[in-house]
Design an enzyme around this catalytic site. Structure first.
Site, PDB file in Angstrom:
ATOM      1  N   GLY A   1       2.067   2.398  10.762  1.00  0.00           N
ATOM      2  CA  GLY A   1       3.064   3.460  10.630  1.00  0.00           C
ATOM      3  C   GLY A   1       3.715   3.864  11.944  1.00  0.00           C
ATOM      4  O   GLY A   1       4.393   4.886  12.015  1.00  0.00           O
TER       5      GLY A   1
ATOM      6  N   GLU B   1      -5.927  -4.591  10.359  1.00  0.00           N
ATOM      7  CA  GLU B   1      -4.884  -3.610  10.627  1.00  0.00           C
ATOM      8  C   GLU B   1      -5.212  -2.852  11.902  1.00  0.00           C
ATOM      9  O   GLU B   1      -5.981  -1.882  11.872  1.00  0.00           O
ATOM     10  CB  GLU B   1      -4.788  -2.614   9.468  1.00  0.00           C
ATOM     11  CG  GLU B   1      -4.478  -3.264   8.133  1.00  0.00           C
ATOM     12  CD  GLU B   1      -3.832  -2.281   7.165  1.00  0.00           C
ATOM     13  OE1 GLU B   1      -2.720  -2.562   6.723  1.00  0.00           O
ATOM     14  OE2 GLU B   1      -4.431  -1.227   6.890  1.00  0.00           O
TER      15      GLU B   1
ATOM     16  N   SER C   1       2.925  -1.964  10.495  1.00  0.00           N
ATOM     17  CA  SER C   1       4.364  -2.073  10.779  1.00  0.00           C
ATOM     18  C   SER C   1       4.911  -3.471  10.517  1.00  0.00           C
ATOM     19  O   SER C   1       5.813  -3.929  11.220  1.00  0.00           O
ATOM     20  CB  SER C   1       4.669  -1.614  12.211  1.00  0.00           C
ATOM     21  OG  SER C   1       4.292  -0.266  12.384  1.00  0.00           O
TER      22      SER C   1
ATOM     23  N   ASN D   1       0.879  -1.171   0.000  1.00  0.00           N
ATOM     24  CA  ASN D   1       0.000   0.000   0.000  1.00  0.00           C
ATOM     25  C   ASN D   1       0.910   1.213   0.000  1.00  0.00           C
ATOM     26  O   ASN D   1       1.459   1.573   1.033  1.00  0.00           O
ATOM     27  CB  ASN D   1      -0.895  -0.037   1.255  1.00  0.00           C
ATOM     28  CG  ASN D   1      -1.719   1.234   1.414  1.00  0.00           C
ATOM     29  OD1 ASN D   1      -1.808   2.045   0.492  1.00  0.00           O
ATOM     30  ND2 ASN D   1      -2.312   1.400   2.590  1.00  0.00           N
ATOM     31  N   TRP D   2       1.057   1.805  -1.176  1.00  0.00           N
ATOM     32  CA  TRP D   2       2.027   2.901  -1.301  1.00  0.00           C
ATOM     33  C   TRP D   2       1.532   4.187  -0.642  1.00  0.00           C
ATOM     34  O   TRP D   2       2.293   5.108  -0.440  1.00  0.00           O
ATOM     35  CB  TRP D   2       2.342   3.164  -2.768  1.00  0.00           C
ATOM     36  CG  TRP D   2       3.136   2.076  -3.444  1.00  0.00           C
ATOM     37  CD1 TRP D   2       3.520   0.873  -2.915  1.00  0.00           C
ATOM     38  CD2 TRP D   2       3.651   2.099  -4.786  1.00  0.00           C
ATOM     39  NE1 TRP D   2       4.238   0.156  -3.835  1.00  0.00           N
ATOM     40  CE2 TRP D   2       4.329   0.872  -5.000  1.00  0.00           C
ATOM     41  CE3 TRP D   2       3.604   3.032  -5.829  1.00  0.00           C
ATOM     42  CZ2 TRP D   2       4.958   0.585  -6.208  1.00  0.00           C
ATOM     43  CZ3 TRP D   2       4.215   2.726  -7.045  1.00  0.00           C
ATOM     44  CH2 TRP D   2       4.893   1.520  -7.219  1.00  0.00           C
ATOM     45  N   LYS D   3       0.244   4.281  -0.386  1.00  0.00           N
ATOM     46  CA  LYS D   3      -0.372   5.496   0.187  1.00  0.00           C
ATOM     47  C   LYS D   3      -0.056   6.701  -0.720  1.00  0.00           C
ATOM     48  O   LYS D   3       0.040   6.530  -1.924  1.00  0.00           O
ATOM     49  CB  LYS D   3       0.100   5.696   1.627  1.00  0.00           C
ATOM     50  CG  LYS D   3      -0.107   4.425   2.465  1.00  0.00           C
ATOM     51  CD  LYS D   3       0.025   4.647   3.935  1.00  0.00           C
ATOM     52  CE  LYS D   3      -0.209   3.315   4.660  1.00  0.00           C
ATOM     53  NZ  LYS D   3      -0.202   3.467   6.123  1.00  0.00           N
TER      54      LYS D   3
ATOM     55  N   HIS E   1      -9.542   1.526   4.379  1.00  0.00           N
ATOM     56  CA  HIS E   1      -8.320   1.712   5.169  1.00  0.00           C
ATOM     57  C   HIS E   1      -8.610   2.689   6.314  1.00  0.00           C
ATOM     58  O   HIS E   1      -9.384   3.631   6.146  1.00  0.00           O
ATOM     59  CB  HIS E   1      -7.196   2.245   4.266  1.00  0.00           C
ATOM     60  CG  HIS E   1      -5.871   2.209   4.944  1.00  0.00           C
ATOM     61  ND1 HIS E   1      -5.488   3.152   5.863  1.00  0.00           N
ATOM     62  CD2 HIS E   1      -4.869   1.301   4.885  1.00  0.00           C
ATOM     63  CE1 HIS E   1      -4.289   2.838   6.315  1.00  0.00           C
ATOM     64  NE2 HIS E   1      -3.890   1.720   5.746  1.00  0.00           N
TER      65      HIS E   1
ATOM     66  N   GLU F   1      -7.031   5.074   7.450  1.00  0.00           N
ATOM     67  CA  GLU F   1      -6.771   6.482   7.133  1.00  0.00           C
ATOM     68  C   GLU F   1      -7.953   7.089   6.377  1.00  0.00           C
ATOM     69  O   GLU F   1      -8.278   8.262   6.558  1.00  0.00           O
ATOM     70  CB  GLU F   1      -5.469   6.600   6.316  1.00  0.00           C
ATOM     71  CG  GLU F   1      -4.255   6.329   7.200  1.00  0.00           C
ATOM     72  CD  GLU F   1      -3.061   5.710   6.490  1.00  0.00           C
ATOM     73  OE1 GLU F   1      -2.983   5.779   5.249  1.00  0.00           O
ATOM     74  OE2 GLU F   1      -2.199   5.127   7.190  1.00  0.00           O
TER      75      GLU F   1
HETATM   76  P1  PGA Z   1       2.516   0.336   7.675  1.00  0.00           P
HETATM   77  O1  PGA Z   1       1.090   0.565   6.977  1.00  0.00           O
HETATM   78  O2  PGA Z   1       3.032  -0.984   7.152  1.00  0.00           O
HETATM   79  O3  PGA Z   1       3.362   1.507   7.235  1.00  0.00           O
HETATM   80  O4  PGA Z   1       2.282   0.309   9.140  1.00  0.00           O
HETATM   81  C1  PGA Z   1       0.218  -0.504   6.761  1.00  0.00           C
HETATM   82  C2  PGA Z   1      -1.044   0.021   6.139  1.00  0.00           C
HETATM   83  O5  PGA Z   1      -1.489   1.109   6.522  1.00  0.00           O
HETATM   84  O6  PGA Z   1      -1.629  -0.630   5.248  1.00  0.00           O
END
Ligand code: PGA
Length: 249
Positions: free
Chosen positions: A172, A166, A212, A9-11, A94, A96
């Site tokens: 993150g 998640e 993470s 997931n490059w965001k 997600h 976010e």
């Molecule tokens: P992260 O993000 O691996 O940087 O914790 C995972 C995600 O949000 O899909």
């Protein structure tokens, strides 16, 4: 069918040029990944068409899609548009998106249906906040997210979904769920699915861990019987670490 999956997931990272380079690197290292592992990169909308041209073994996904079919929704990108780039997957729900963009369970349920209608596989994200885990309501929270986002689907459609657990406190933050915490929740998720759709459906669903996950902890997480792979944020932005994770089964 239950698959081993590692999805990046490059965001909101990489310019188009950087994204093409990263995808090319992932593709060239993908020969090291066992053939039974599905390797996916989920990239910004602007990158989909160009990234598609440089991958083959690696599959393509988007990070979101609209909750409406088409029309006057300035700035939105529909599931049909995503599918027309050659993408096969789309991340939906997600944390976010849920928190910064106020996406509700109802909106997400609409997105899931539109994704499926356009032959996209939703990677549907669920997970609790730290305060919810501390209040010991994490199982309730995750169950509600499943029920409201997905349990409207027919068993046939539900069988096409990939789930990503998640925990929000692990995203993150460098703070990963322990292997025991991940297995405990994945088992709970599979059980909840079995209660609704039956054991056969539950057995075939891929449930990914996210938060993470990196090349140091992936092997221990993936060794759990109910963890079928990972949704990888930060560590998917370097081809070597992403591929190392995909080799961790
Ligand atoms: P992260 O993000 O691996 O940087 O914790 C995972 C995600 O949000 O899909």
């Amino acid at each position: 069918m239950r698959k081993k999956i590692v999805a990046g997931n490059w965001k909101m990272n990489t310019t188009l040029q950087e994204g093409i380079k990263l995808a090319s690197e992932v593709e060239s290292l993908s020969t090291q990944v066992p053939s039974d592992v599905t390797l996916i990169v989920c990239v910004p909308f602007t990158h989909l068409t160009e990234v598609k041209k440089v991958i083959n073994r690696t599959l393509l996904g988007a990070e979101n899609c609209a909750s409406e079919v088409s029309g006057a929704y300035t700035g939105e990108v529909s599931a049909a548009m995503v599918a027309s780039t050659g993408a096969n997957y789309v991340i939906i729900g997600h944390s976010e998106r849920r928190s910064y963009f106020n996406e509700t369970d109802e909106t997400l349920a609409k997105k899931v249906k539109l994704a499926l209608a356009n032959q996209l596989t939703p990677i549907f994200c669920i997970g609790e906040l730290l305060s919810e885990r501390e209040a010991n309501i994490h199982f309730d929270v995750v169950k509600k997210q499943l029920q409201k986002g997905l349990f409207d689907l027919s068993a046939e459609d539900f069988g096409k979904i990939v789930i990503a657990y998640e925990p929000v406190w692990a995203i993150g933050t460098g703070r990963t769920a322990t292997s025991e915490q991940a297995q405990e929740m994945h088992y709970f998720i599979r059980n909840t699915i079995a209660e609704k759709y039956g054991k056969e459906v539950a057995k075939e669903i891929s449930i990914l861990y996210g938060g993470s996950c990196n090349d140091k902890n992936a092997a221990e997480l993936f060794a759990n019987p109910d963890v079928d792979g990972g949704l990888i944020g930060g560590a998917s932005l370097k081809a070597e670490s992403f591929i190392a994770i995909a080799r961790s089964f």
